[in-house]
Enzyme design. Sequence first.
Site, PDB file in Angstrom:
ATOM      1  N   SER A 195     -23.979 -19.858 -16.777  1.00 12.81           N
ATOM      2  CA  SER A 195     -22.740 -20.493 -17.370  1.00 12.81           C
ATOM      3  C   SER A 195     -23.214 -21.702 -17.980  1.00 12.81           C
ATOM      4  O   SER A 195     -24.268 -21.887 -18.856  1.00 12.81           O
ATOM      5  CB  SER A 195     -21.578 -20.720 -16.702  1.00 12.81           C
ATOM      6  OG  SER A 195     -20.461 -21.301 -17.256  1.00 12.81           O
ATOM      7  N   HIS A 254     -16.408 -13.590 -16.538  1.00 12.96           N
ATOM      8  CA  HIS A 254     -17.329 -14.476 -16.303  1.00 12.96           C
ATOM      9  C   HIS A 254     -17.813 -14.641 -15.218  1.00 12.96           C
ATOM     10  O   HIS A 254     -17.099 -15.127 -14.089  1.00 12.96           O
ATOM     11  CB  HIS A 254     -16.545 -15.965 -16.786  1.00 12.96           C
ATOM     12  CG  HIS A 254     -17.556 -16.979 -17.186  1.00 12.96           C
ATOM     13  ND1 HIS A 254     -18.455 -17.284 -18.221  1.00 12.96           N
ATOM     14  CD2 HIS A 254     -17.456 -18.050 -16.375  1.00 12.96           C
ATOM     15  CE1 HIS A 254     -19.050 -18.373 -18.004  1.00 12.96           C
ATOM     16  NE2 HIS A 254     -18.359 -18.853 -16.975  1.00 12.96           N
ATOM     17  N   ASP A 292     -16.085 -11.511 -21.725  1.00 19.83           N
ATOM     18  CA  ASP A 292     -16.362 -12.610 -20.809  1.00 19.83           C
ATOM     19  C   ASP A 292     -15.143 -13.513 -21.653  1.00 19.83           C
ATOM     20  O   ASP A 292     -15.408 -13.875 -22.726  1.00 19.83           O
ATOM     21  CB  ASP A 292     -17.576 -13.293 -21.159  1.00 19.83           C
ATOM     22  CG  ASP A 292     -17.937 -14.611 -20.437  1.00 19.83           C
ATOM     23  OD1 ASP A 292     -16.845 -15.098 -20.043  1.00 19.83           O
ATOM     24  OD2 ASP A 292     -19.091 -14.881 -19.737  1.00 19.83           O
TER      25      ASP A 292
END
Length: 410
Positions: A198, A355, A326
């Site tokens: 991320s 995600h 996502d």
Amino acid sequence: MLDSLYNYWANLPGYHVLGFGLIAYFTYYLILVVKRPTFVCAEGPLKNYLLREIPTLSVKFWPTFWCLDSRAQTVFASVLRSKVIPPISYKREIYTLKDGGEVALDWMDTNCNSNSPCIIILPGLTGNSQDEYVKCLVYAANNSGIRVIVFNNRGLGGVTIKTPRLYNACNCEDLAEVVQHVRNVLPAHCKIGATGVSMGGLVLGNYLARRSQEARTYLSAAKIISVPWNVHKAIDSIEQPILNNLLGRILTQNMYRTLMRSGLHEHQELDMKSIKTCKTIREFDTNFTIKHFGYPSVEDYYNDATLQDKLHHISVPLLCLSAADDPFQPLDAIPIKAANESSHVAIIVTARGGHIGFLEGCFPSAKDQYISRVFVEYFTKALFDEEGEFQRIKEDLHRTYFEKHSDIKA
Ligand SMILES: *[C@@H]1O[C@H](CO)[C@@H](O)[C@H](O)[C@H]1NC(C)=O
Ligand SMILES: *[C@@H]1O[C@H](CO)[C@@H](O)[C@H](O)[C@H]1NC(C)=O
Ligand SMILES: CC(=O)N[C@H]1CO[C@H](CO)[C@@H](O)[C@@H]1O
């Protein structure tokens, strides 16, 4: 005949309705949900190597059938991992950066010897070495005899800041110092890889793109998981009502708590009251991040952090894993076309996964997960590299890369 059919439909027993519903759902699941992930990379040695050596690339991804929604994947993956994976006891090293700031490097090398390669892991936005997705990767690496160092950003992992400076999504100076330090303390023959998850993926990606030459000298291979490729679009997406916005709000609260815990307000004047009332990441960045790092506007900051348009600067082999659904990353922001033309960057896109979710199977296991499987298959090949094939591919790629980009220093 028609009468009896009509009677049947008119008085359909409840369990038949349920049966038809299930059949319809599983037909939908099998036809539209279960798919081989899309894999893009320019034709060439890296693509061939990855397709051959990473078996998971060529099998279908079977997302958990009762957990298809992207937000459900995101949240449930996090809950499952946090319930099942116990805390890890790392060896902590407090590393002092050039400006006097401190970061915690958490080492895990119980299953290693002096030849073991090493992976530096960069967690997400407010993450640290005990975050559930980090532990999932650490366990997998440990089982394969790979050393791991989790790089906790300034003010994270229980370390308060020593200088009036935190971290941000494109601040790769700290990572550069850490990579150099790790190179200095490990034996010269031990290969080093890096993985960013991320926001950690943004930091790593920016390091690979901006310090291309330096990164290439130190790192053999890199991997990025669930990165928000285009930060503008990611922030727009996470502000969509209702569920995305809720996730965004939780993250914003985490950012506030991280800021409080870091103790920055003891070093400089901050309007903590107004920062506390921020409800979205954009508000938080507007009222804190850009002021702290001196960006004229939040758009300038997001431009600077965005990775989508920087792929051609990267010269370390990089494998990326993203999900098409996502919630932090609309599909159209994944640089499929750029990767399709990139000799160094390959992207795997699964149809589902959310995600950092990627839950698969009827009863998702916490030990053998899609993210850790791809991670281990890639790094064991690229870093142990017993035949030296990966290293040769890397060197060949550089030669052709610099013939093509004669403007960039070799
Ligand atoms: C790492 O692997 C070794 C050897 O398999 C094992 O003894 C150790 O418990 C593992 N560490 C963790 C945190 O799983
Ligand atoms: C990738 O490039 C090839 C040509 O090199 C083209 O045939 C293919 O359609 C492209 N794929 C994508 C997903 O853009
Ligand atoms: C909650 C809060 O303080 N929000 C402010 C952040 O900054 C913008 C622009 O300066 C203001 O409009 C918000 O009110």
